[in-house]
Design an enzyme around this catalytic site. Structure first.
Site, short mmCIF file in Angstrom:
data_model
loop_
_atom_site.label_atom_id
_atom_site.label_comp_id
_atom_site.label_asym_id
_atom_site.label_seq_id
_atom_site.Cartn_x
_atom_site.Cartn_y
_atom_site.Cartn_z
N ASP A 1 1.17 -0.81 -0.08
CA ASP A 1 0.09 -0.55 -0.35
C ASP A 1 0.84 1.27 0.06
O ASP A 1 1.53 1.52 0.73
CB ASP A 1 -0.75 -0.05 0.92
CG ASP A 1 -2.31 1.39 1.16
OD1 ASP A 1 -1.51 2.27 1.29
OD2 ASP A 1 -3.03 0.98 0.68
N LEU A 2 0.44 2.19 -1.08
CA LEU A 2 1.26 3.41 -1.19
C LEU A 2 0.81 4.22 0.09
O LEU A 2 -0.26 4.29 0.60
CB LEU A 2 1.06 4.37 -2.12
CG LEU A 2 1.75 3.75 -3.87
CD1 LEU A 2 1.50 4.50 -5.02
CD2 LEU A 2 3.93 3.78 -3.33
N ASP B 1 -4.34 3.15 -4.11
CA ASP B 1 -2.98 2.87 -4.14
C ASP B 1 -2.42 1.37 -3.52
O ASP B 1 -1.41 1.26 -3.14
CB ASP B 1 -2.32 3.99 -3.54
CG ASP B 1 -3.22 4.21 -1.90
OD1 ASP B 1 -2.91 5.26 -1.76
OD2 ASP B 1 -3.84 3.17 -1.69
#
Lengths: 318, 762
Positions: free
Chosen positions: B633-634, B676
């Site tokens: 996950d960004l 994201d």
């Protein structure tokens, strides 16, 4: 028999059966008068050889027959050839259908004994019935004598008056026939000439009017046929015929025989010869016509070309 | 010389003289002749009357004339035996004699005299008793009894018979006629009342009345003739009197002398007076007597009729034969004609029956009308009986115009005209059935020349081609389809060699029919002709395969190949239909791509990731290696998105995705799950330690600054991972959830790090 001929005959028979119906109403009125040559018709009537289509109209003299034809009361008649020509000139066209007889001596010229030859006739007074056959006789004689009619003196009186005229001296020559001739002979006349010296000249014929010929040709056939049947009886049964004629004409059988000696009775074959185109009858008629015209007895020459016909002569007598 | 020999000598001399004398006397008239006279009256009377005549003749002629009075039979006999030299008899009897022997003929005919009146004619008298009122005319004699001297009596039979015949009284058929031989007996018979009627000759009655005047009142004459100059009463026609006839054997000199004596006899001579004659006349014509006998069919003419027929036949032999020949030939011709006609009728009937029974429709037309038709034609048009067809023309069963464009009447007229001229015409025609439906026929018209008709009749035969027409129609449609289909169609022979292609084939493959015909069609590369085998076996093969067009461009074709069998169930052709599905395939691929990849980053999407995960798990199990499931996950992505816009955010995602992808190995999968969040599968890791090394590299690459939207940004990732297989069986979802939970742990621990899943996290 040709088939076509047979057909023609059967058609003709059928047609004539119809035609017979047409003309059954009126018989052919035929004028006759006592004369040995016409006895055939009287005999035919007596023996029933004339069918109802022919009726004899019996007169006293040839004049009755002539007047009858001219007046339209008669359809046929028995006449001498010159009488026929007179009728023709009278605007009643007729046709000669048979020759009944030819005179051989019946007509004669009786003269005073001093007149011994034909040429001596010049200047004589001649009793003659110009209206009759005697006229022809005279002119033929004159012609033969080389005389013209103005070289003689013609006394035009009927034959039955000749004897009286002779006795009175009015005439020295008589052109006549029986019985006047024999009576004149008793009164001193002699025979100078007779028709036997000009044979085949004086024809006694049966004529029919053209009108009757058109309307009743089968009756004309019956008439001619009857004549020839009568003729056959006259010739073959002379032993019977003479008595019947004598009875009818109120004369003796001997006279009948004598009369029969003065005529020739031509049969069918002779008839065919006489009536052929260019035959004797035509030739004589022509000459007679000329004579009649020349002597002023008729006005113009009659039509000779179609005068004679052989169409009604029967093929045979059965 | 002795007396006996002298006598003998004299006898001899006499004999010789007797023989010689007649010869010597040939130059001189003989001594005597015999005159036979018929005894028409009793002999004594006859002798008394005629003896003077004989005497006169003897004197006059110088020849002795002997009188013999004989009846008819005796006279005939005497004449036959030359015992008479002359004879005098009635004409009828004379005829009979004459027919029996030839005679020189009649010398003279009698002339009778009565009171000075002479006649050479004889007739018959029909008389009865004066008291008989019932008999007065000829017709009354019918059926009466009649007395007559005999048949061969002139006046005593034949003359009366003829008169009666003319009124249709036939004496010959009268059975009451008695023949008495002479006239006197007849008179006696009538007077005595033995018979009703008597026939005698003329003159008899007068002679008898002279002897017996009372007789006149007692008798009545029937049909009395009035003949002036005839001395006797008579009922009939008259005929010539008796002939006196000489026989041929008599010397001519004798005849002349007798004849001249006869003619010299004067009426006032005693001999004449005695006999009642007026003399003799030259011979008359006896034709009338002959005719009489002929008419009555009496001897010698009684045999005549029988001869007549043969005679006629003989005379007209030529004509009879000609007519007979013509008649026979006519009969034969008629028979032959009759036979020909029967033959003709038979032929015509046969023809008619043939037509009637013919299974194909056949009709006969005359003029414009149907005159004959058979059952098949009636059935074709669906009528019930022939009557519906006959009498009408073909136009009655046709539309106004034919499918070929011509008007029916015009077309028919021109056809019939050709047929009339002798041609046979063939055409297609549409008829209208009784129910209104159409029927196609092939119609043949032929002329038939029939007896008795000038123009030929028309024989018309129909052949039902409806099915053929329908087939043609289908064929036409099929050709249309073939030609105009968008799909390529090719037809091959039994071996797969192309024999025909359509337009679409050329359009798709770029190859013309001509290039293709004779070659194999496009087929899948790997299977090749096997598809033909499959098509034959199963009837059809279909499939997709790559091919190349003429200009080299790739094609994908989906082909359906069908096998075609003939009537005998033998394979005859293959038919292939294919269409160009290249574009379709590309679309499919695109769709498939779109279905499996993230449009922004090009990374596999959640769906593909799930698939890959499944596959990897299966593979890991099979090949017994470990794989790691990673959740990425960004961190702090949202502020970048907010600060620099969505486009910048997208750029950032793309960059990160690229970096991470580059870190991972080829056999690994990196997917963007959405927003994201990313996920990855690392296959064949050798435990957690190895994987963490990989993850370290991942973290380093993300942390590097990225240039997005003309700005440099720095982000980091939080990573969670789990390993598989695990002691308990898991599915893909659970694995991913584990990784997810591990990722949350990493985030809570301060981000920019990785964390392995442990049971305590769940």
């Amino acid at each position: 028999m040709h088939r076509r001929h047979f057909l023609q005959l059967s058609l003709a028979a059928a047609a004539s059966a119809g035609l017979a119906g047409c003309s059954r109403n009126e018989p052919l009125r035929t004028g006759v008068h006592p004369w040995i040559g016409y006895e055939t018709l009287y005999l035919a009537e007596e023996f029933g050889w004339l069918p109802p289509t022919v009726r004899l109209s019996k007169g006293q003299t040839s004049r009755d027959s002539m007047h009858g034809i001219l007046a339209g009361e008669l359809d046929a008649a028995a006449l001498t050839l010159d009488e026929v020509l007179r009728i023709q000139a009278g605007d009643v066209p007729v046709k000669v259908v048979a020759v009944a007889d030819v005179s051989v001596g019946a007509d004669m010229v009786m003269v005073r004994p001093e007149i011994d030859r034909l040429e001596a006739l010049a200047g004589q007074s001649i009793g003659v019935d110009l209206a009759g056959v005697s006229g022809i006789m005279l002119f033929a004689v004159l012609e033969r004598a080389g005389l013209r009619s103005d070289q003689v003196s013609i006394v035009n009186i009927p034959v039955n008056q000749h004897l009286e005229a002779w006795n009175e001296g009015a005439i020295d020559v008589s052109v006549c026939y029986q019985p006047t001739a024999s009576r004149l002979g008793n009164a001193g006349a002699v025979r100078l000439f007779d028709s036997s010296q000009m044979p085949d000249t004086i024809f006694d014929v049966l004529v029919v009017t053209e009108k009757a010929e058109r309307k009743q040709p089968s009756a004309v056939e019956d008439l001619v046929r009857g004549h020839f049947l009568g003729l056959r009886h006259l010739v073959r049964n002379m032993h019977d015929a003479v008595y019947r004629i004598a009875t009818r004409q109120q004369i003796t059988p001997e006279t009948v025989r004598e009369a029969m000696a003065t005529v020739m009775l031509p049969e069918l074959t002779a008839n065919r010869r006489y009536l052929s185109p260019g035959g004797r009858v035509e030739i004589v008629a022509h000459r007679l016509g000329n004579i009649l015209v020349r002597e002023g007895l008729i006005e113009q020459s009659p039509d000779i070309a179609n005068l004679c016909t052989r169409d009604y002569l029967p093929g045979s007598l059965s | 010389m002795s007396r006996g020999s002298l006598k003998l000598f004299l006898v001899l001399v006499m004999a010789v003289l007797a023989w010689a004398v007649p010869v010597a006397q040939a130059n001189e008239p003989p001594g005597s002749v015999t005159l036979a006279v018929l005894s028409y009256r009793p002999e004594p009377v006859m002798q008394q009357r005629y003896a003077p005549l004989a005497h006169y003749l003897s004197e006059r002629s110088g020849i002795q004339v002997k009188l013999a009075v004989l009846d008819q039979e005796a006279m005939t006999q005497a004449v036959a035996t030359n015992q008479a030299d002359f004879f005098l008899t009635n004409p009828s009897h004379f005829l009979v004699i004459r027919s029996e022997r030839s005679l020189t003929g009649v010398l003279a005919t009698l002339l009778r005299d009565w009171n000075g009146q002479g006649t050479g004619s004889i007739g018959g008298v029909i008389f009865t008793r004066a008291s008989r009122d019932d008999i007065s005319t000829l017709e009354d004699v019918e059926g009466a009894s009649i007395a007559t001297p005999g048949i061969h009596f002139m006046g005593g039979y034949q003359a009366p018979a003829l008169e009666l015949r003319s009124v249709d009284v036939d004496v010959r058929r009268n059975r009451n006629v008695i023949y008495l031989g002479n006239h006197d007996r007849v008179i006696r018979a009538v007077l005595a009342g033995d018979t009703d009627v008597g026939f005698v000759r003329t003159g008899i009655l007068e002679e008898r009345i002279e002897e017996n005047p009372e007789l006149a009142d007692g008798l009545k004459i029937i049909n009395k003739q009035n003949l002036r100059g005839y001395p006797f009463q008579v009922s009939t026609r008259l005929y010539p009197e008796w002939p006196l006839v000489s026989l041929p054997h008599v010397d001519s000199r004798v005849i002349r002398r007798i004849a001249s004596a006869l003619f010299a006899l004067e009426p006032d001579h005693p001999a004449a007076k005695a006999a009642g004659l007026a003399g003799f006349s030259p011979p008359a014509d006896y034709q009338s007597v002959e005719d009489l006998a002929r008419t009555l069919r009496l001897a010698p003419y009684d045999q005549a009729p029988r001869v007549t027929w043969v005679d006629i036949l003989h005379q007209y032999r030529g004509w009879v034969i000609t007519v007979a020949v013509l008649f026979v030939s006519l009969v034969f011709t008629s028979l032959w004609l009759g036979r020909k006609r029967r033959q003709l009728a038979f032929e015509e009937r046969r023809q008619r029956e043939l037509i009637a029974g013919w299974p194909q429709p056949m009709l006969m037309m005359r003029g414009n009308e149907l005159v004959d038709c058979n059952r098949a034609s009636v059935d074709l048009l669906r009528y019930t009986s022939e009557a519906s067809l006959l009498g009408k023309g073909l136009m009655a069963f046709s539309q106004d115009s034919q499918p070929d464009g011509q008007t029916s009447s015009q077309k028919l007229d021109s056809l019939l005209r050709r047929v009339q001229l002798g041609d046979t015409a063939s055409t297609e025609w549409v008829f209208v059935r009784s129910d209104g439906s159409d029927v196609w026929v092939e119609m043949t018209l032929a002329p038939v020349y029939e007896h008795g008709f000038e123009t030929p009749s028309v024989l018309c035969s129909w052949y039902d081609i409806t099915l053929r027409k329908e087939a043609e129609e289908r064929m036409r449609l099929a050709v249309q389809v073939f030609d105009n289909a968008r799909e390529a169609i090719f037809i091959t022979d039994a071996h797969g060699v192309v024999i025909d292609t359509n337009d679409a084939y050329r359009q798709i493959t770029g190859r013309d029919g001509k290039e293709v015909i004779g070659n194999l069609p496009p087929m899948p590369v790997d299977e090749g002709s096997a598809i033909l085998v499959a098509a034959r076996k199963h009837g059809v093969w279909s499939g997709e395969f790559r091919s190349r067009s003429r200009d080299g461009s790739r094609l994908v074709l989906n082909l359906t190949l069908s096998s075609v069998f003939d009537d005998k169930q033998h394979l005859s052709h293959f038919v292939g239909v294919f269409s160009d599905i290249t574009r379709l395939k590309e679309s499919e691929k695109k769709l498939r791509t779109m279905a499996h990849y993230d449009a922004l980053t090009g990374l596999p999407n959640r769906v593909l990731f799930a698939e890959r995960l499944h596959q990897s798990m299966a593979q890991a199990r099979r090949q017994k290696y470990q794989l790691g499931v990673i959740y990425i996950d960004l961190d702090e992505f949202k502020p970048v998105n907010d600060a620099f816009g969505h486009d910048a955010g997208d750029e950032l995602l793309i960059e990160m995705g690229r970096r991470m992808r580059a870190v991972l190995r080829e056999e690994d999968t990196l997917a963007r799950l959405g927003g994201d969040e990313f996920a990855a599968i690392a296959v064949n890791v050798d435990g957690g330690m190895a994987l963490e090394a990989l993850l370290d590299r991942l973290l380093e690459t993300v942390v590097e600054p990225a240039w997005v939207a003309d700005h440099s940004v720095e982000v980091s990732v939080s990573v969670g991972y789990t390993l598989y297989p695990q002691p308990e069986e898991l599915d893909a979802d659970q694995l991913l959830r584990q990784a997810d939970q591990a990722m949350y742990q990493a985030k809570r621990q301060g981000r920019n790090r990785y964390c392995r899943f442990s049971e305590s996290m769940s």
